[in-house]
Design a protein around this motif. Structure first.
Motif, PDB file in Angstrom:
ATOM      1  N   THR A  31      34.017  46.849  33.212  1.00 23.46           N
ATOM      2  CA  THR A  31      33.253  45.973  33.143  1.00 23.46           C
ATOM      3  C   THR A  31      34.032  44.861  33.792  1.00 23.46           C
ATOM      4  O   THR A  31      33.508  43.652  34.202  1.00 23.46           O
ATOM      5  N   ILE A  32      35.669  44.622  33.298  1.00 21.30           N
ATOM      6  CA  ILE A  32      36.391  44.050  33.859  1.00 21.30           C
ATOM      7  C   ILE A  32      36.738  43.720  35.471  1.00 21.30           C
ATOM      8  O   ILE A  32      36.719  43.015  35.946  1.00 21.30           O
ATOM      9  N   ASP A  33      36.882  44.561  35.932  1.00 22.08           N
ATOM     10  CA  ASP A  33      36.367  44.975  37.450  1.00 22.08           C
ATOM     11  C   ASP A  33      35.783  44.169  38.032  1.00 22.08           C
ATOM     12  O   ASP A  33      35.199  43.277  39.162  1.00 22.08           O
ATOM     13  N   GLY A  34      34.719  44.250  37.315  1.00 22.19           N
ATOM     14  CA  GLY A  34      33.011  43.933  37.718  1.00 22.19           C
ATOM     15  C   GLY A  34      33.299  41.964  37.849  1.00 22.19           C
ATOM     16  O   GLY A  34      32.659  41.024  38.530  1.00 22.19           O
ATOM     17  N   ILE A  35      33.977  42.387  36.577  1.00 22.21           N
ATOM     18  CA  ILE A  35      33.829  40.524  36.232  1.00 22.21           C
ATOM     19  C   ILE A  35      35.061  39.673  37.218  1.00 22.21           C
ATOM     20  O   ILE A  35      34.456  39.035  38.155  1.00 22.21           O
ATOM     21  N   ARG A  36      36.225  40.660  37.779  1.00 20.85           N
ATOM     22  CA  ARG A  36      36.948  40.031  39.168  1.00 20.85           C
ATOM     23  C   ARG A  36      36.528  39.748  39.993  1.00 20.85           C
ATOM     24  O   ARG A  36      37.097  39.413  40.615  1.00 20.85           O
ATOM     25  N   ALA A  59      33.333  39.178  40.976  1.00 16.87           N
ATOM     26  CA  ALA A  59      32.036  38.631  41.367  1.00 16.87           C
ATOM     27  C   ALA A  59      33.257  37.502  42.296  1.00 16.87           C
ATOM     28  O   ALA A  59      33.969  36.698  41.929  1.00 16.87           O
ATOM     29  N   ARG A 103      25.025  39.082  39.475  1.00 18.82           N
ATOM     30  CA  ARG A 103      26.497  38.745  38.773  1.00 18.82           C
ATOM     31  C   ARG A 103      26.001  39.766  37.440  1.00 18.82           C
ATOM     32  O   ARG A 103      27.521  41.137  37.279  1.00 18.82           O
ATOM     33  N   THR A 104      25.708  40.043  36.700  1.00 16.01           N
ATOM     34  CA  THR A 104      25.031  40.802  35.988  1.00 16.01           C
ATOM     35  C   THR A 104      25.163  42.020  36.126  1.00 16.01           C
ATOM     36  O   THR A 104      25.289  43.515  35.880  1.00 16.01           O
ATOM     37  N   ARG A 116      25.815  42.992  39.040  1.00 20.68           N
ATOM     38  CA  ARG A 116      27.312  43.629  39.723  1.00 20.68           C
ATOM     39  C   ARG A 116      28.279  44.392  38.211  1.00 20.68           C
ATOM     40  O   ARG A 116      29.133  45.282  38.879  1.00 20.68           O
ATOM     41  N   ILE A 117      28.428  44.049  37.666  1.00 21.58           N
ATOM     42  CA  ILE A 117      29.081  43.860  36.591  1.00 21.58           C
ATOM     43  C   ILE A 117      28.341  45.276  35.591  1.00 21.58           C
ATOM     44  O   ILE A 117      29.437  46.445  35.192  1.00 21.58           O
ATOM     45  N   SER A 155      29.169  48.223  37.879  1.00 25.94           N
ATOM     46  CA  SER A 155      30.699  48.279  37.546  1.00 25.94           C
ATOM     47  C   SER A 155      31.001  49.410  36.811  1.00 25.94           C
ATOM     48  O   SER A 155      31.874  50.357  36.591  1.00 25.94           O
TER      49      SER A 155
END
Length: 188
Positions: A79-84, A86, A95-96, A98-99, A102
């Motif tokens: 989740t942290i990698d997906g947020i980074r 974006a 974005r959702t 992708r998060i 990931s």
């Protein structure tokens, strides 16, 4: 009816008639429902003297907790990698997605990794306990950790297996020490 001014008529009235209690013949052990024993109850005496889990319970416990822990840690990292990762200008749906993708990918990978490590550790610990004639001590846990690490990385070569075995042994030793500290200082 009994005369409230004359108590003797009330006593005579009570002796003639008694109240009907529908639960009189049924002896309900209501105290047993509310006063529960504090110690565990066992069907057989052998179960009360047993201090460790069986090999099947051990296998289920370590595999399940390994998979659950790995999944949670992997989902957090993913989740942290997906947020980074974006990108600027992406819609909220992208974005959702992708998060979530990931987080799910990392959760599956790390959950399977730690679950298989838990499975191998439980099998090794049960095997070492059997070979040591039922002696389930701290040494058994450390040996199982060494063997699990070495077996897990054995396909990568002997050097990698030795390093992973050392890491597994140190991790098992830390777990044994942590268990003793918790038993000593935490009143459970």
């Amino acid at each position: 009816m009994a005369d409230p001014m004359n108590p003797s008529t009330g006593d005579q009235q009570q002796q003639k008639y008694r109240q009907y209690n529908p639960y009189q013949k049924i002896n309900l052990p209501y105290r047993q429902i509310y006063e529960l024993p504090t110690s565990p109850e066992f069907l057989f005496e052998e179960e009360a003297t047993k201090k460790r889990l069986s090999w099947g319970e051990n296998l289920t416990f370590f595999t399940g907790w390994g998979y659950l822990t790995g999944s949670l840690l992997g989902a957090a990292k993913g989740t942290i990698d997906g947020i980074r990762s974006a990108e600027r200008g992406e819609s909220l749906k992208i974005r959702t997605n992708r998060i979530l993708n990931s987080g799910g990918l990392a959760a599956r990978r790390s959950g399977n990794c730690l679950g298989s490590l838990g499975l191998m550790f439980a099998a090794m610990e049960s095997g070492v306990t059997y070979l040591r004639d039922g002696d389930d001590g701290s040494l058994t846990t450390v040996i199982a950790g060494l063997a699990t690490g070495a077996l897990y990385r054995a396909a990568s070569g002997p050097r990698s297996a030795v390093v992973a075995g050392a890491v597994g042994g140190v991790t098992a030793l830390a777990a044994v020490a942590g268990r003793r500290i918790v038993k000593r200082f935490v009143p459970i």
